[in-house]
Design a protein around this motif. Structure first.
Motif, PDB file in Angstrom:
ATOM      1  N   GLY A 223       0.779  -1.231   0.000  1.00  0.00           N
ATOM      2  CA  GLY A 223       0.000   0.000   0.000  1.00  0.00           C
ATOM      3  C   GLY A 223       0.804   1.271   0.000  1.00  0.00           C
ATOM      4  N   LEU A 224       2.119   1.174   0.178  1.00  0.00           N
ATOM      5  CA  LEU A 224       2.945   2.379   0.290  1.00  0.00           C
ATOM      6  C   LEU A 224       2.902   3.256  -0.960  1.00  0.00           C
ATOM      7  N   SER A 225       2.763   2.634  -2.114  1.00  0.00           N
ATOM      8  CA  SER A 225       2.806   3.407  -3.353  1.00  0.00           C
ATOM      9  C   SER A 225       1.601   4.338  -3.500  1.00  0.00           C
ATOM     10  N   ASN A 226       0.589   4.146  -2.640  1.00  0.00           N
ATOM     11  CA  ASN A 226      -0.588   5.006  -2.669  1.00  0.00           C
ATOM     12  C   ASN A 226      -0.515   6.146  -1.658  1.00  0.00           C
ATOM     13  N   SER A 227       0.629   6.290  -1.021  1.00  0.00           N
ATOM     14  CA  SER A 227       0.784   7.300   0.014  1.00  0.00           C
ATOM     15  C   SER A 227       0.715   8.718  -0.554  1.00  0.00           C
ATOM     16  N   LYS A 228       0.177   9.616   0.249  1.00  0.00           N
ATOM     17  CA  LYS A 228       0.115  11.029  -0.088  1.00  0.00           C
ATOM     18  C   LYS A 228       1.030  11.808   0.845  1.00  0.00           C
ATOM     19  N   VAL A 229       1.875  12.639   0.258  1.00  0.00           N
ATOM     20  CA  VAL A 229       2.816  13.429   1.050  1.00  0.00           C
ATOM     21  C   VAL A 229       2.104  14.655   1.594  1.00  0.00           C
ATOM     22  N   THR A 230       2.136  14.821   2.899  1.00  0.00           N
ATOM     23  CA  THR A 230       1.522  16.001   3.511  1.00  0.00           C
ATOM     24  C   THR A 230       2.560  17.050   3.893  1.00  0.00           C
ATOM     25  N   SER A 231       3.796  16.614   4.103  1.00  0.00           N
ATOM     26  CA  SER A 231       4.861  17.566   4.431  1.00  0.00           C
ATOM     27  C   SER A 231       6.211  16.898   4.205  1.00  0.00           C
ATOM     28  N   PHE A 232       7.195  17.707   3.818  1.00  0.00           N
ATOM     29  CA  PHE A 232       8.542  17.182   3.594  1.00  0.00           C
ATOM     30  C   PHE A 232       9.557  18.286   3.842  1.00  0.00           C
ATOM     31  N   SER A 233      10.636  17.933   4.524  1.00  0.00           N
ATOM     32  CA  SER A 233      11.708  18.909   4.716  1.00  0.00           C
ATOM     33  C   SER A 233      13.055  18.222   4.555  1.00  0.00           C
ATOM     34  N   PHE A 234      13.971  18.930   3.915  1.00  0.00           N
ATOM     35  CA  PHE A 234      15.337  18.446   3.710  1.00  0.00           C
ATOM     36  C   PHE A 234      16.256  19.510   4.316  1.00  0.00           C
ATOM     37  N   ASP A 235      16.713  19.257   5.527  1.00  0.00           N
ATOM     38  CA  ASP A 235      17.499  20.232   6.279  1.00  0.00           C
ATOM     39  C   ASP A 235      18.983  19.921   6.111  1.00  0.00           C
ATOM     40  N   MET A 236      19.643  20.667   5.233  1.00  0.00           N
ATOM     41  CA  MET A 236      21.049  20.412   4.967  1.00  0.00           C
ATOM     42  C   MET A 236      21.931  20.818   6.148  1.00  0.00           C
ATOM     43  N   LYS A 237      21.516  21.848   6.877  1.00  0.00           N
ATOM     44  CA  LYS A 237      22.313  22.316   8.016  1.00  0.00           C
ATOM     45  C   LYS A 237      22.347  21.276   9.135  1.00  0.00           C
ATOM     46  N   ASP A 238      21.182  20.771   9.519  1.00  0.00           N
ATOM     47  CA  ASP A 238      21.104  19.787  10.598  1.00  0.00           C
ATOM     48  C   ASP A 238      21.223  18.363  10.089  1.00  0.00           C
ATOM     49  N   GLU A 239      21.353  18.222   8.755  1.00  0.00           N
ATOM     50  CA  GLU A 239      21.513  16.910   8.121  1.00  0.00           C
ATOM     51  C   GLU A 239      20.386  15.966   8.531  1.00  0.00           C
ATOM     52  N   ARG A 240      19.193  16.395   8.225  1.00  0.00           N
ATOM     53  CA  ARG A 240      18.014  15.626   8.624  1.00  0.00           C
ATOM     54  C   ARG A 240      16.920  15.749   7.565  1.00  0.00           C
ATOM     55  N   ILE A 241      16.260  14.638   7.299  1.00  0.00           N
ATOM     56  CA  ILE A 241      15.117  14.594   6.388  1.00  0.00           C
ATOM     57  C   ILE A 241      13.896  14.165   7.190  1.00  0.00           C
ATOM     58  N   LEU A 242      12.791  14.864   6.957  1.00  0.00           N
ATOM     59  CA  LEU A 242      11.568  14.545   7.677  1.00  0.00           C
ATOM     60  C   LEU A 242      10.418  14.490   6.682  1.00  0.00           C
ATOM     61  N   LEU A 243       9.735  13.338   6.648  1.00  0.00           N
ATOM     62  CA  LEU A 243       8.652  13.137   5.700  1.00  0.00           C
ATOM     63  C   LEU A 243       7.382  12.698   6.422  1.00  0.00           C
ATOM     64  N   TYR A 244       6.270  13.336   6.074  1.00  0.00           N
ATOM     65  CA  TYR A 244       4.965  12.981   6.625  1.00  0.00           C
ATOM     66  C   TYR A 244       4.063  12.517   5.486  1.00  0.00           C
ATOM     67  N   THR A 245       3.377  11.393   5.694  1.00  0.00           N
ATOM     68  CA  THR A 245       2.487  10.876   4.660  1.00  0.00           C
ATOM     69  C   THR A 245       1.209  10.306   5.260  1.00  0.00           C
ATOM     70  N   THR A 246       0.228  10.145   4.418  1.00  0.00           N
ATOM     71  CA  THR A 246      -1.001   9.457   4.796  1.00  0.00           C
ATOM     72  C   THR A 246      -1.358   8.483   3.674  1.00  0.00           C
TER      73      THR A 246
END
Length: 246
Positions: A87-110
């Motif tokens: 079911g993952l391929s049907n996910s909808k992205v609600t928010s995404f951030s790529f923080d190069m300074k803190d070297e962190r990726i954060l992804l929210y999906t439903t």
């Protein structure tokens, strides 16, 4: 289930060494573009990408995982084999951030629904009821909301800058979960139906203890996918303006 998607999202933003046609590149500062890129990338990873050595991600497959006993509600020794997450391929992205300074990726999906299935072997207790069984199982997660957190570092490879993911954490929340474990009681089939009813009446307590073990395993699987991809794709191919920010 914004979660596992998160990682694909990483992939999505990338354009690489001759990435497959249709991948979108963005400015590192254009978050709206990045969200769109991740969303568009998710279904492209469903069947895997051979040229990057990336296996299919829907279903996402775990050959084997073990869980020790001693939890509160679920006091079981458990072994799971050939576990798939569909079911993952049907996910909808609600928010995404790529923080190069803190070297962190954060992804929210439903997503509307995720299905976990495979073969289990378990012995111990669930809600103080004895369990001794093995067989096929299915867990259905309704309206899962996922969060994927990836910590990374940048390293040099053949004169290019590449991303290497060091850790990944996947979190789930759902509106409801249902469980179907066949043959939970090898010696007492009469009680098995009642035990299945108890599991589903107490779905939240079971979910809180059981599902995190699955998400940890899937987070590690996604971590491998991300690193396999980014080991080949320099960041200058991922972001339109990366080379100007060094």
């Amino acid at each position: 289930m914004k979660f596992l998607v998160v990682i694909f999202s990483l992939l999505s933003i990338s354009l690489a060494q001759k990435l497959p046609f249709g991948f979108k590149r963005c400015s590192i500062k254009d978050n709206e573009c990045l969200v769109e890129a991740v969303q568009e990338a998710i279904p492209k990873f469903k069947d895997g990408i051979k040229e990057f050595g990336i296996p299919p991600t829907d279903p996402l497959f775990i050959p084997e995982m073990s869980i020790g006993g001693g939890q509160q509600v679920i006091q079981l020794n458990q072994v799971y084999k050939n576990v798939s997450l569909k079911g993952l391929s049907n996910s909808k992205v609600t928010s995404f951030s790529f923080d190069m300074k803190d070297e962190r990726i954060l992804l929210y999906t439903t997503v509307d629904k995720l299905v976990i299935s495979g073969h289990y072997t378990a012995s111990g207790k669930i809600l103080l009821l004895p369990v001794d069984g093995s067989g096929p199982f299915t867990i259905v997660l309704d309206q899962p909301v996922g969060t994927l957190l990836v910590d990374f570092a940048i390293h040099s490879k053949k004169g290019q800058k590449h991303l290497r993911a060091n850790s990944a954490k996947l979190l789930f929340d759902v509106s409801h979960a249902s469980y179907n474990f066949t043959n939970l009681l090898k010696r007492n089939r009469n009680i098995e139906q009642s035990l299945g009813k108890v599991l589903n009446e107490n779905w939240k307590e079971i979910f809180d203890e059981l599902v995190p073990f699955y998400t940890d395993a899937y987070a590690q699987a996604l971590l491998q996918v991300v690193n396999r991809f980014f080991s080949r794709v320099p960041l200058s191919e991922v972001f339109l303006d990366y080379e100007y920010r060094q």
